[in-house]
Design a protein around this motif. Structure first.
Motif, short mmCIF file in Angstrom:
data_model
loop_
_atom_site.label_atom_id
_atom_site.label_comp_id
_atom_site.label_asym_id
_atom_site.label_seq_id
_atom_site.Cartn_x
_atom_site.Cartn_y
_atom_site.Cartn_z
N SER A 1 0.83 -1.21 0.00
CA SER A 1 0.00 0.00 0.00
C SER A 1 0.86 1.25 0.00
N PHE A 2 1.91 1.25 0.82
CA PHE A 2 2.81 2.39 0.90
C PHE A 2 3.55 2.58 -0.43
N HIS A 3 4.06 1.51 -0.99
CA HIS A 3 4.78 1.57 -2.26
C HIS A 3 3.89 2.17 -3.35
N GLU A 4 2.64 1.73 -3.38
CA GLU A 4 1.69 2.25 -4.36
C GLU A 4 1.44 3.75 -4.14
N ALA A 5 1.34 4.17 -2.88
CA ALA A 5 1.13 5.59 -2.58
C ALA A 5 2.33 6.43 -3.03
N VAL A 6 3.53 5.91 -2.86
CA VAL A 6 4.73 6.62 -3.31
C VAL A 6 4.71 6.75 -4.83
N ILE A 7 4.36 5.68 -5.52
CA ILE A 7 4.28 5.72 -6.99
C ILE A 7 3.23 6.73 -7.45
N ARG A 8 2.06 6.72 -6.81
CA ARG A 8 1.01 7.68 -7.19
C ARG A 8 1.46 9.11 -6.96
N HIS A 9 2.22 9.33 -5.88
CA HIS A 9 2.76 10.67 -5.62
C HIS A 9 3.75 11.07 -6.71
N GLU A 10 4.70 10.19 -7.01
CA GLU A 10 5.75 10.51 -7.97
C GLU A 10 5.22 10.66 -9.40
N ARG A 11 4.30 9.82 -9.79
CA ARG A 11 3.83 9.82 -11.18
C ARG A 11 2.65 10.75 -11.44
N PHE A 12 1.78 10.88 -10.45
CA PHE A 12 0.53 11.59 -10.69
C PHE A 12 0.33 12.80 -9.78
N GLY A 13 1.33 13.10 -8.93
CA GLY A 13 1.24 14.28 -8.09
C GLY A 13 0.28 14.17 -6.93
N GLU A 14 -0.13 12.95 -6.59
CA GLU A 14 -0.99 12.80 -5.41
C GLU A 14 -0.20 13.19 -4.16
N PRO A 15 -0.88 13.43 -3.06
CA PRO A 15 -0.17 13.82 -1.84
C PRO A 15 0.89 12.79 -1.46
N ALA A 16 2.01 13.29 -0.98
CA ALA A 16 3.10 12.40 -0.55
C ALA A 16 2.69 11.64 0.70
#
Length: 167
Positions: free
Chosen positions: A98-113
């Motif tokens: 879940s954390f890894h996915e959140a990091v990817i979403r932040h890096e690729r799509f600008g979601e909150p870190a």
């Protein structure tokens, strides 16, 4: 100082500046500059270099840096060491994914870190060390972000339910 051998057998020597390193079967090395600034970083980011590197040493005690320290018999109601390790890794890997996915979403799509240091997304062993930092530095926030890991870490770090400085 580091050495690496490439695929042609050539040895490359280089210097690498690190904040800290826990060596399997060896010492823990800490950069004083990063240790002395730990109080400020802890408040802001839930980080602590000393906790991080000693979490790696705990993890390495069974010979594998896999995010699972050696567990006592009967850990979390299990009946074997293998069952305890399976349980630990199931909980840890679920949180890591879940954390890894959140990091990817932040890096690729600008979601909150995510709140935890993104370095924890490198591997389960790094996630364990980063999660340990957060557990001890900001337990209340950790409890909100990772309730299943909280129970796992409480069972490991506070086996009799005692309260400590991380509350």
């Amino acid at each position: 100082r580091r050495q690496a051998i490439d695929e042609a057998g050539v040895v490359h020597a280089y210097a690498e500046e690190l904040a800290g390193e826990a060596m399997d079967g060896g010492p823990v090395m800490l950069n004083w500059k990063d240790v002395s600034g730990a109080a400020d970083a802890a408040v802001t980011h839930g980080t602590n270099l000393v906790i991080h590197e000693f979490a790696h040493k705990l993890d390495m005690q069974d010979g594998a840096a896999d995010g699972c320290p050696p567990l006592p018999w009967g850990f979390a109601g299990t009946t074997t060491a293998a069952a305890a390790k399976r349980h630990w890794l199931e909980v840890l890997h679920s949180a890591y994914a879940s954390f890894h996915e959140a990091v990817i979403r932040h890096e690729r799509f600008g979601e909150p870190a995510p709140w935890l240091d993104a370095y924890g997304a490198e591997a389960p062993a790094e996630f364990f060390a980063v999660a340990c930092e957060a557990y001890f530095v900001s337990r209340n926030r950790f409890a909100k972000e990772f309730p299943l890991l909280l129970g796992l870490f409480d069972a490991f770090f506070r086996p009799s339910g005692q309260q400590g400085i991380a509350s």
